[in-house]
Design an enzyme around this catalytic site. Structure first.
Site, mmCIF file in Angstrom:
data_model
loop_
_atom_site.group_PDB
_atom_site.id
_atom_site.type_symbol
_atom_site.label_atom_id
_atom_site.label_comp_id
_atom_site.label_asym_id
_atom_site.label_seq_id
_atom_site.Cartn_x
_atom_site.Cartn_y
_atom_site.Cartn_z
ATOM 1 N N ASP A 1 0.832 -1.202 0.000
ATOM 2 C CA ASP A 1 0.000 0.000 0.000
ATOM 3 C C ASP A 1 0.870 1.258 0.000
ATOM 4 O O ASP A 1 1.876 1.335 0.724
ATOM 5 C CB ASP A 1 -0.898 -0.027 1.246
ATOM 6 C CG ASP A 1 -1.891 1.107 1.278
ATOM 7 O OD1 ASP A 1 -2.702 1.211 0.337
ATOM 8 O OD2 ASP A 1 -1.853 1.889 2.250
ATOM 9 N N GLU B 1 2.021 -0.320 -4.947
ATOM 10 C CA GLU B 1 1.070 0.742 -5.272
ATOM 11 C C GLU B 1 1.845 2.048 -5.174
ATOM 12 O O GLU B 1 2.058 2.584 -4.085
ATOM 13 C CB GLU B 1 -0.111 0.767 -4.296
ATOM 14 C CG GLU B 1 -1.135 1.819 -4.699
ATOM 15 C CD GLU B 1 -1.988 2.341 -3.542
ATOM 16 O OE1 GLU B 1 -3.059 2.907 -3.810
ATOM 17 O OE2 GLU B 1 -1.568 2.207 -2.376
#
Length: 552
Positions: free
Chosen positions: A202, A262
């Site tokens: 993330d 990401e």
């Protein structure tokens, strides 16, 4: 086992709280995911990416983690997760899980200890605490802004401020502290030892910040990041020492654990995250922002194939995820439409808009599935789900609504629980309703309805994924394709005999090709004409091979 399985994988993102509810509490859970493994196998995917399932107060949909080595009791237990890993592996499906390294929950034991400890303590050094600005220290230390609106600094009762690039319940870790680095290596090892096959990292570009005094200005968060890694908050060069340590850990396993970043960074900067010495793969989000336009798609595809080749990685193709308006809806609205304004209006698409969005979504799905690299699907896109714009203000859960003071409705519209059956209180999601309201039009998109319709979006996805696998194994499709634009057509030519042609215009276009039609995203009325907003695959596979793969 193939150590490079991830390079051309079809990965299905499961947002567990909205996938399937096994215990009738309105919230999806791990036993619910297990109950749908046969559905996932029938779709033909190679891996599941499971969004956060950790203990969390749900200030941000589970991305505020209290314990990185456990399962939220509302979603199940560690034993349930072990059962899910086993069920997926028995079905030939690998598991990728989310790791959230930029921030924890404010309920995390480390942060609670930090608040209970004095200035300058080891406990506070694990996070980013600073004195305030201004004559009395009451002003935030800098102009840094939260992604969810407002200042990225929150004041504590003793007068210091802590950094949170997202919600105030998500304090940022201090990645210059050795405890933080050791902890995450241990977390990655914990899950790898349990059989997890890979990790989605993330906001991988945010961990390291320039905290030298005085803090540099960074007043906006939406501007394009610089190509030289000079932003004080994002895409810092120092990140890659952290990821080299992670890669050393991943490579101790057989097969090595994969990871995908990401990283919302310029395409040229993604190469570093995707290198074999780093995470190995990085998300390409360019299609999330692209208009429905042949020139835009052709340029994005060619550029990202080139960058992936430079990184000795493979590209990723993403049309939707849990953070953006679903692509069937984006393609239904005019190019350049203000999506936040449309969501605030709360009106569903008109029938004509929805039909156009469906046609374009079908064509886009076949286009990306024709490409080399990994394709990441978001749950429900295979059902043709649109964004749910009708959610009332009283039902919103996304902190963006509160933090933006009502200027943005947030991401709840793409996180509405899935419809499995046309009947039932929550369309088969669970026996006692769902945590976000489902619209009535979900009935026509239910999985049991689409499974009976050979012309449905679900049938198209199953056929395209099966053909993709067959073309890779029997057809020998490999290597970098030739990508070209011919007016409103985008043509992808793969070694081994696959040609994919997408017509971006609304009118039919004549096309002459020697191969036979393998699959089309809409009905073909006359050859050699490609209907508007349609993708057609041409190739030379035998009819028996296609039938056998579709049957399996």
């Amino acid at each position: 086992m193939d150590p490079d399985w991830w390079r051309d994988a079809v990965v299905y993102q499961v947002y567990p709280r909205s996938f399937a509810d096994s215990d009738a509490d309105g919230l999806g859970d791990l036993r619910g995911v297990i109950s749908r493994v046969d559905y996932l196998r029938s779709l033909g995917i190679d891996a599941v990416w499971l969004s956060p399932f950790y203990p969390s107060p749900l200030a941000d949909g589970g991305y505020d983690v209290v314990d990185y080595r456990d399962v939220d009791s509302r979603l199940g237990t560690l034993a349930d997760l072990d059962d899910l890993i086993e069920a997926l592996h028995e079905a030939g499906i690998r598991l990728i899980i989310d790791i959230v390294p930029n921030h924890s929950s404010s309920e995390h034991p480390w942060f609670r200890a930090a608040l209970a400890s004095p200035r300058g303590s080891e406990e506070r050094e694990r996070y980013v605490f600073m004195e305030g600005a201004g004559a009395d220290g009451s002003e935030p230390p800098s102009d840094w802004q939260s992604h969810f609106g407002g200042s990225a600094w929150e004041r504590t009762p003793d007068g210091q401020f802590y950094l949170h690039l997202f919600a105030e319940e998500q304090p940022d870790f201090n990645w210059s502290h050795p405890d933080v680095r050791k902890e995450f290596l241990a977390i990655l090892g914990f899950w790898s030892d349990r059989g997890v096959d890979g990790f989605r990292i993330d906001v991988a570009h945010t961990l390291v910040k320039d905290l030298a005094h005085p803090l540099r200005s960074q007043p906006t968060i939406d501007s394009l990041l610089p190509e030289d890694g000079s932003d004080p908050l994002y895409d810092r060069d120092e990140l890659h020492q952290i990821y080299r340590e992670w890669r050393e850990l991943f490579d101790r396993y057989d097969p090595p654990r994969m990871a995908v970043a990401e990283a919302w960074v310029p395409a040229s900067r993604r190469v570093r995250y995707a290198s074999p010495e780093s995470l190995g793969q990085a998300f390409n989000f360019d299609l999330l922002r692209a208009p429905w336009d042949a020139a835009a798609f052709a340029e994005i595809i060619a550029r990202n194939l080139r960058f992936a080749d430079e990184a000795h990685s493979s590209s990723t193709w993403v049309l939707s995820n849990h953070d953006v308006v679903r692509h069937a809806t984006r393609y239904a609205l005019p190019d350049g439409a203000d999506l936040d304004a449309w969501l605030l209006e709360g009106r569903p698409l008109s029938p004509a808009q929805a039909l156009q969005g469906d046609r374009r979504a079908r064509a886009a799905a076949m286009l990306v599935l024709a490409l080399p690299g990994s394709v990441y699907l978001y749950q429900g896109e295979e059902l043709g789900l649109h964004e749910v714009s009708e959610i009332g203000i009283q039902d919103l859960q996304d902190p963006i609504w509160r933090r933006s003071e009502g200027r943005q409705k947030g991401r709840d519209g793409c996180r509405v629980p899935l419809p499995w059956t046309a009947a039932g209180r929550s369309f088969g999601f669970g026996a006692n309703g769902s945590h976000l309201p489902q619209p009535r039009w979900f009935a026509s998109h239910a999985a049991d309805v689409e499974e009976r319709d050979p012309g449905s979006m679900l049938s198209l996805y199953r056929s395209a994924i099966a053909l993709r696998r067959l073309l890779r194994t029997e057809g020998g499709v490999s290597g970098l394709p030739a990508v070209r634009r011919d007016g409103d057509l985008v043509v992808i030519e793969r070694e081994g005999g696959l040609t994919s042609v997408t017509n971006f215009s609304s009118e039919p276009v004549r096309w002459s090709h020697g191969g036979r039609v393998l699959l089309s995203s809409s009905d073909l009325t006359s050859e050699p004409t490609i209907p508007g907003e349609t993708t057609v695959w041409f190739g030379e596979l035998h009819e028996s091979s296609i039938a056998e793969e579709a049957g399996s």
